[in-house]
Scaffold this active site. Structure first.
Site, PDB file in Angstrom:
ATOM      1  N   VAL A  59     -18.244   7.329 -34.425  1.00 25.17           N
ATOM      2  CA  VAL A  59     -18.547   7.559 -33.011  1.00 25.17           C
ATOM      3  C   VAL A  59     -18.773   8.886 -32.862  1.00 25.17           C
ATOM      4  O   VAL A  59     -19.836   9.487 -32.524  1.00 25.17           O
ATOM      5  CB  VAL A  59     -18.114   6.658 -31.861  1.00 25.17           C
ATOM      6  CG1 VAL A  59     -18.508   7.198 -30.649  1.00 25.17           C
ATOM      7  CG2 VAL A  59     -18.066   5.233 -32.229  1.00 25.17           C
ATOM      8  N   CYS A  60     -17.745   9.491 -33.282  1.00 29.57           N
ATOM      9  CA  CYS A  60     -17.589  11.142 -33.048  1.00 29.57           C
ATOM     10  C   CYS A  60     -18.834  11.660 -33.772  1.00 29.57           C
ATOM     11  O   CYS A  60     -19.258  12.679 -33.523  1.00 29.57           O
ATOM     12  CB  CYS A  60     -16.144  11.576 -33.418  1.00 29.57           C
ATOM     13  SG  CYS A  60     -15.095  11.060 -32.164  1.00 29.57           S
ATOM     14  N   ASP A  61     -18.955  11.241 -35.167  1.00 31.34           N
ATOM     15  CA  ASP A  61     -19.916  11.876 -36.216  1.00 31.34           C
ATOM     16  C   ASP A  61     -21.246  11.397 -35.345  1.00 31.34           C
ATOM     17  O   ASP A  61     -22.142  12.700 -35.350  1.00 31.34           O
ATOM     18  CB  ASP A  61     -19.943  10.997 -37.170  1.00 31.34           C
ATOM     19  CG  ASP A  61     -20.825  11.361 -38.234  1.00 31.34           C
ATOM     20  OD1 ASP A  61     -22.122  11.084 -37.849  1.00 31.34           O
ATOM     21  OD2 ASP A  61     -20.566  11.833 -39.350  1.00 31.34           O
ATOM     22  N   THR A  64     -21.604  13.831 -32.190  1.00 28.63           N
ATOM     23  CA  THR A  64     -22.018  15.386 -32.700  1.00 28.63           C
ATOM     24  C   THR A  64     -23.378  15.641 -33.202  1.00 28.63           C
ATOM     25  O   THR A  64     -24.006  16.586 -32.951  1.00 28.63           O
ATOM     26  CB  THR A  64     -20.758  15.594 -33.544  1.00 28.63           C
ATOM     27  OG1 THR A  64     -19.402  15.570 -32.911  1.00 28.63           O
ATOM     28  CG2 THR A  64     -20.957  17.364 -33.967  1.00 28.63           C
TER      29      THR A  64
END
Length: 166
Positions: A59-61, A64
């Site tokens: 999710v962070c990937d 970003t």
């Protein structure tokens, strides 16, 4: 309080929630070269601050990458992605993934940002997922605390909020 959870389990939030209209708190984080970065360094720009737990998670990937794609279309908006990852790991991830429109910043050393913006997670020493938009006068104009840290934020609402204060 944001009432953060991690994979459905409650975690302890350090700091106080921000609200629209608040003055953006000061903080010091580290750039990928270990130089200090503060809110003042982007004075005169709208700041879209994307807060993620760890850049190496799906999710962070995605978060970003999404803001990296949108950043070049936003004009006078500086997109800052802040996590508690080590600066070296952030730099390596950005280089490996062609991320060059957002500035990745580490709150690993002091949790200065996490505590000031109410996103530090005590049990994990990570940051909870959140989005903040700060205008050119350092006023908070948008806040989203994502209660479940493994969920996506509302990308469109954050982008619309940044465009609205240009």
């Amino acid at each position: 309080m944001a009432n953060f959870t991690w994979q459905g389990n409650p975690v302890t939030q350090i700091g106080t929630d921000l609200r629209v209209g608040d003055t953006a708190p000061k903080f010091t984080v580290l750039a990928n070269d270990l130089s200090p970065v503060t809110l003042t360094d982007s004075k005169g720009k709208v700041r879209l601050i994307s807060v993620i737990p760890s850049i190496d998670t799906p999710v962070c990937d995605a978060q970003t990458r999404r803001f990296n794609e949108e950043a070049s279309k936003l004009g006078n908006v500086q997109v800052l992605t802040i996590s508690a990852d080590l600066p070296f790991a952030q730099g390596n991830w950005c280089a490996a993934n062609g991320i060059d429109n957002v500035q990745t910043l580490s709150d690993h050393r002091d949790l200065s940002f996490g505590e000031a913006y109410g996103v530090a997670i005590q049990e994990l020493r990570l940051l909870g997922r959140a989005i903040f938009v700060v205008d050119t006068n350092d006023k908070v104009t948008y806040v989203e605390y994502v209660n479940e840290s493994t969920d996506h934020p509302n990308y469109e609402a954050a982008l619309d909020a940044a465009r609205a204060v240009l």
